[in-house]
Enzyme design. Structure first.
Site, PDB file in Angstrom:
ATOM      1  N   LEU A 168       0.898  -1.204  -0.061  1.00 13.43           N
ATOM      2  CA  LEU A 168       0.147  -0.082  -0.136  1.00 13.43           C
ATOM      3  C   LEU A 168       0.881   1.263  -0.240  1.00 13.43           C
ATOM      4  O   LEU A 168       1.800   1.349   1.028  1.00 13.43           O
ATOM      5  CB  LEU A 168      -0.971   0.057   1.117  1.00 13.43           C
ATOM      6  CG  LEU A 168      -1.943  -0.997   1.376  1.00 13.43           C
ATOM      7  CD1 LEU A 168      -2.405  -1.063   2.900  1.00 13.43           C
ATOM      8  CD2 LEU A 168      -2.719  -0.976   0.287  1.00 13.43           C
ATOM      9  N   HIS A 169       0.522   2.222  -1.066  1.00 10.87           N
ATOM     10  CA  HIS A 169       1.392   3.550  -0.720  1.00 10.87           C
ATOM     11  C   HIS A 169       0.459   4.533  -1.407  1.00 10.87           C
ATOM     12  O   HIS A 169       1.145   5.797  -1.457  1.00 10.87           O
ATOM     13  CB  HIS A 169       2.648   3.071  -1.701  1.00 10.87           C
ATOM     14  CG  HIS A 169       2.468   3.100  -3.226  1.00 10.87           C
ATOM     15  ND1 HIS A 169       2.160   2.011  -4.007  1.00 10.87           N
ATOM     16  CD2 HIS A 169       2.510   4.145  -4.300  1.00 10.87           C
ATOM     17  CE1 HIS A 169       2.192   2.295  -5.059  1.00 10.87           C
ATOM     18  NE2 HIS A 169       2.330   3.436  -5.462  1.00 10.87           N
ATOM     19  N   ARG A 170      -0.725   4.630  -1.863  1.00  8.94           N
ATOM     20  CA  ARG A 170      -1.290   5.481  -2.442  1.00  8.94           C
ATOM     21  C   ARG A 170      -1.935   6.447  -1.487  1.00  8.94           C
ATOM     22  O   ARG A 170      -2.285   5.938  -0.438  1.00  8.94           O
ATOM     23  CB  ARG A 170      -2.817   4.917  -3.093  1.00  8.94           C
ATOM     24  CG  ARG A 170      -2.477   3.728  -4.322  1.00  8.94           C
ATOM     25  CD  ARG A 170      -2.014   4.586  -5.479  1.00  8.94           C
ATOM     26  NE  ARG A 170      -1.474   3.499  -6.695  1.00  8.94           N
ATOM     27  CZ  ARG A 170      -0.856   3.652  -7.784  1.00  8.94           C
ATOM     28  NH1 ARG A 170      -0.408   5.053  -8.002  1.00  8.94           N
ATOM     29  NH2 ARG A 170      -0.467   2.927  -8.768  1.00  8.94           N
ATOM     30  N   ARG A 172       6.711   6.035   1.717  1.00 10.90           N
ATOM     31  CA  ARG A 172       5.738   6.853   2.167  1.00 10.90           C
ATOM     32  C   ARG A 172       4.608   6.378   3.280  1.00 10.90           C
ATOM     33  O   ARG A 172       4.147   7.304   4.327  1.00 10.90           O
ATOM     34  CB  ARG A 172       4.846   7.076   0.930  1.00 10.90           C
ATOM     35  CG  ARG A 172       3.795   7.987   0.862  1.00 10.90           C
ATOM     36  CD  ARG A 172       2.881   7.931  -0.134  1.00 10.90           C
ATOM     37  NE  ARG A 172       1.899   9.122  -0.161  1.00 10.90           N
ATOM     38  CZ  ARG A 172       2.108  10.297  -0.677  1.00 10.90           C
ATOM     39  NH1 ARG A 172       3.058  10.556  -1.469  1.00 10.90           N
ATOM     40  NH2 ARG A 172       1.389  11.309  -0.652  1.00 10.90           N
ATOM     41  N   ASP A 185      -2.494  -1.508  -3.879  1.00  8.76           N
ATOM     42  CA  ASP A 185      -3.008  -0.565  -4.427  1.00  8.76           C
ATOM     43  C   ASP A 185      -2.079  -0.195  -5.831  1.00  8.76           C
ATOM     44  O   ASP A 185      -2.130   0.993  -6.123  1.00  8.76           O
ATOM     45  CB  ASP A 185      -3.306   0.596  -3.598  1.00  8.76           C
ATOM     46  CG  ASP A 185      -2.230   1.273  -2.822  1.00  8.76           C
ATOM     47  OD1 ASP A 185      -1.026   0.662  -3.044  1.00  8.76           O
ATOM     48  OD2 ASP A 185      -2.138   2.033  -1.920  1.00  8.76           O
TER      49      ASP A 185
END
Length: 370
Positions: A213-215, A248, A287
């Protein structure tokens, strides 16, 4: 190798690029060994400068050291875009190339395409034409800008071809070649290896999930991210969830007091180790767009926590399901997985490991014989 043949700048800046350039570089080298005149200058912008996000991939994928490193480092998207444009322009003014070849949809892709076109250096875009329709994604803006100023498009699917046609691009500029990232995957399948934590974590094939996940929509808001992770913990049936943490994402995780016990937080993994984890996972929760392509080819169930995808063939043909960003949608999807009701999936056309060869052949025709 000819010292006077056409010079192609191959641009790489961030981790998603590295898997995509490796087959192209290999195919051009093969043509050189057979007497071809194409020359390549590998330009690393330095957008991803962390050793785990860059150096590991170069070594594992057999990518040579960059001929040029622009070393732009960190910064906001605007700062990185400006720095890449300035430094790449300086390179072209000092030593002009005959073509700027950009891949994917990262900041470096857009920035180098702009700098090249301003100096009348033509641009070719690998993965041209893909669209999510979501302008809230920085990558979508990068795609739109890059494709607006691209001369030649190398595409992964008929969906991408039609997107370009609707934008007014003629068929003579579109080359449906397949997916270079799948070239890299198929080449490296025999070499995948478990990460060093595999045995200590007690992981077994089919007995764990992988999550990436990074969005911003998923990870930047602390309360929303915590709600999503709770939903993951409730949906995975007690199985461990291996979670390579993107830089992030790490910032938000550090501020989160409680995390589900199922999570196994690990550093970003090198290519061979990450895809070993994916290949043997019960399912992948992500994502990312690129991961859904790899799961499709490996036949691994995949759940995408987004409302749109620029890779619809992974849903219509492959093993991926797009369930949106509402955490409550995760458990019903995984309930179907545990009930044995997941679709089997198939591999899209031309995702066959020969895309790099097709691109090199087209480039030879455009620059050497065209």
């Amino acid at each position: 190798m000819s010292a006077t043949g056409p010079l192609i700048d191959v641009i790489a800046g961030a981790r998603p690029n590295f898997m995509k350039i490796a087959p192209i570089l290999r195919a051009v080298r093969d043509r050189q060994a057979a007497g071809g005149s194409l020359r390549v200058r590998l330009v690393h912008t330095g957008q991803h400068y962390d050793e785990r996000m860059s150096g590991d991939f170069f070594r594992q994928l057999g990518i040579p050291d960059p001929d040029v490193n622009l070393e732009v480092g960190s910064g906001t998207q605007a700062e990185q875009t400006a720095a890449i444009m300035v430094r790449y322009e300086q390179l072209l003014l000092t030593a002009r190339s005959d073509l700027c070849l950009v891949v994917g949809d990262v900041t470096s892709t857009m920035a180098c395409a702009i700098a090249a076109q301003k100096l009348r250096v033509p641009v070719a875009h690998v993965e041209g034409g893909i669209r999510s329709g979501d302008w809230g994604m920085p990558e979508e803006v990068n795609r739109l800008v890059t494709d607006a100023i691209t001369n030649w498009f190398f595409t992964t699917s008929e969906v991408a071809n039609n997107n370009l046609r609707r934008a007014g691009v003629g068929d003579e500029r579109i080359f449906f070649v397949g997916n270079t990232m799948i070239d890299t995957l198929l080449t490296n399948l025999p070499h995948l290896r478990p990460p060093n934590f595999w045995a200590g974590a007690g992981l077994k094939p089919g007995g764990y999930f992988v999550m990436t996940l990074h969005r911003p929509a998923n990870v930047d808001d602390l309360s929303g991210f915590a709600r999503l992770l709770r939903a993951v913990g409730e949906a995975v049936g007690g199985l461990p969830v291996v979670f390579p943490v993107h830089p992030r994402t790490a910032k938000t995780l550090a501020a989160m007091p409680d995390k589900p016990d199922c999570l196994r937080l690990v550093d970003p993994q090198p290519y061979l180790e990450f895809n070993y984890l994916v290949r043997h996972a019960r399912c992948v929760i992500t994502d990312s767009g690129g991961v859904t392509e790899e799961t499709t080819v490996m036949g691994v169930p995949c759940v995408t926590l987004r409302d749109t995808t620029e890779r619809p063939e992974t849903v219509t043909i492959g093993t991926n399901e797009l369930i949106g960003t509402d955490p409550s949608a995760l458990k019903p999807a995984l309930d179907r997985l545990f009930a044995g009701q997941w679709k089997k999936g198939a591999i899209p056309e031309k995702w066959d490991g020969r895309t790099g060869e097709r691109i090199a052949e087209v480039l030879d025709g455009l620059l050497c014989r065209g």
